[in-house]
Structure formats: C-alpha cells, structure tokens
Design a protein around this motif. Structure first.
Motif, PDB file in Angstrom:
ATOM      1  N   THR A   1      -5.236   0.683  -1.509  1.00 50.85           N
ATOM      2  CA  THR A   1      -5.538   1.037  -0.121  1.00 50.85           C
ATOM      3  C   THR A   1      -6.142  -0.164   0.574  1.00 50.85           C
TER       4      THR A   1
ATOM      5  N   THR B 199       0.816  -1.215   0.000  1.00 58.39           N
ATOM      6  CA  THR B 199       0.000   0.000   0.000  1.00 58.39           C
ATOM      7  C   THR B 199       0.851   1.268   0.000  1.00 58.39           C
TER       8      THR B 199
ATOM      9  N   ARG C  93      -2.699   3.522  -6.772  1.00 60.55           N
ATOM     10  CA  ARG C  93      -2.373   3.206  -5.389  1.00 60.55           C
ATOM     11  C   ARG C  93      -3.401   2.217  -4.859  1.00 60.55           C
TER      12      ARG C  93
END
Length: 220
Positions: A215, A125, A213
């Motif tokens: 998460t 992450t 990205r």
C-alpha cells in the motif's frame, strides 16, 4: 500454470524426484510457477492429513525440499502422479506492507515498463503477491505477482549497501531487504515494516505461501 494463480483446475505437473540422504526428497519442477503451485499443494495435503509425515518443507525457485519424510520410498513413488490444484484454492491471510514509493530506481523501472512513475506505483499496489520462497537473508522473501511483462533486470553494478526496508524488484520478483546489505535489485520504495524479529513468532513477517499487498504511503 500461471505464477499469479489464475489456473482454475487441478493439473498434473512434471516433477523429478531425487533422494537426499535417508529421509529427504528434492522435487525438481519445470519453472517457478510450477514450484510455487507444488509447494502450495504440499501444504494443502499436509493440512488435510493426507500427506505422509514430513518434518520440513523448503521451497526454492524451481525445487521443493521435503525433509524428515517418514516413508520416502512411498512418497517418491506417489509424487509424479499428483494433480496440483490452483494457487487460488488456498485461503490465507493477506499481509499489508505500507510503502513510501521514494526509491532511487522508481523512474528507471517506470521507463522500463513504459509508464509514468505514478502509474508504476499504481501497478505495484494493484497486484496481489505471494511469497514463493525465502533466501538471501533471514526474512527476505521472493514475491511473485506482477507477471512477465513487468520483469526488470538487476542493476549492472550492485550497490555496496542497500538500506533496510528497501522495496525492490529484480527479474520476476519483488523483495524487501530486512537489513542493510549489498544488493543489485532496483529500489522503488521503503517500508518501516519489520521483516525479521527473533522476538516474534514466527520471526519472519513473510514466509513461503503468504499473500502480500503493498500500500502506498506519502513520502516523508
């Protein structure tokens, strides 16, 4: 040149340019990082209006195909002299993909990295990824960003069915399965994000050059 885009200056890359039919050029590069940076440079020049007309740009692991080139002879002569800027020079939106890190191979990946499962999630992450190219299935992007030390092998025996939404690792890449299919990647989590939707424009959530990205969500 780093696959993470850490180079801070333009450099000249080694390319081999092959003609494909009358209006296409296949550009071969030394490696994945070079191909990724070259693809970004093509998009930069196209956006700036300094690239001869090209209908389609198709990146792959170590090549970039330029199709529908208006003046292929001119472009083929110019490409070896290009200086390619750093990946970080581009500013794109970041797509966030929420993941439940509940994959059956998470512990094995963590052991391969020499860390706990919790630390493996933190590493994944914390990284910023970029879609280097797409393939395998509509909507499947090959994402770089973890670095060489976190490369993992494919499974010795592929699974006959990997669930849609599986977040997986293989070699230097992270990928998300857009639909159920056989596969040999290491599964570390799942997401509800829709990777491919023909009713959406564009249909693919992750296209070449997109920054990504991941998460962490609580497992359900």
């Amino acid at each position: 040149m780093s696959g993470n885009g850490t180079s801070s200056r333009a450099v000249r890359v080694c390319v081999r340019v092959l003609r494909v039919g009358e209006r296409a050029l296949l550009v071969e590069l030394d490696g994945g990082a070079e191909a990724e940076a070259f693809h970004a440079e093509v998009l930069r020049r196209r956006a700036a209006g300094v690239l001869p007309a090209v209908r389609e740009v198709v990146p792959a692991a170590r090549t970039v195909l330029l199709d529908g080139v208006a003046d292929p002879d001119r472009l083929a002569a110019e490409l070896p002299g290009w200086e390619v800027g750093p990946l970080s020079a581009r500013v794109e939106r970041v797509v966030e993909v929420p993941v439940r890190y509940d994959g059956p191979d998470l512990a094995e990946v963590a052991a391969c990295w020499g860390v706990s499962a919790e630390e493996a999630v933190r590493i994944h992450t914390a990284a910023e990824f970029r879609v280097a190219f797409c393939g395998f299935a509509p909507g499947f992007g090959y994402l770089t960003g973890l670095g060489e030390r976190y490369e993992v092998p494919r499974r010795a025996t592929p699974r006959t069915a990997v669930p849609a939404g599986s977040v997986a690792l293989a070699g230097p890449y992270t990928g998300v399965y857009p639909r159920s299919s056989p596969g040999g990647w290491q599964l570390i989590g799942t997401t509800d994000a829709v990777l491919w939707d023909t009713g959406r424009d564009p249909a693919a959530l992750l296209s070449p050059g997109t920054r990504v990205r991941f998460t962490a969500e609580d497992a359900r």
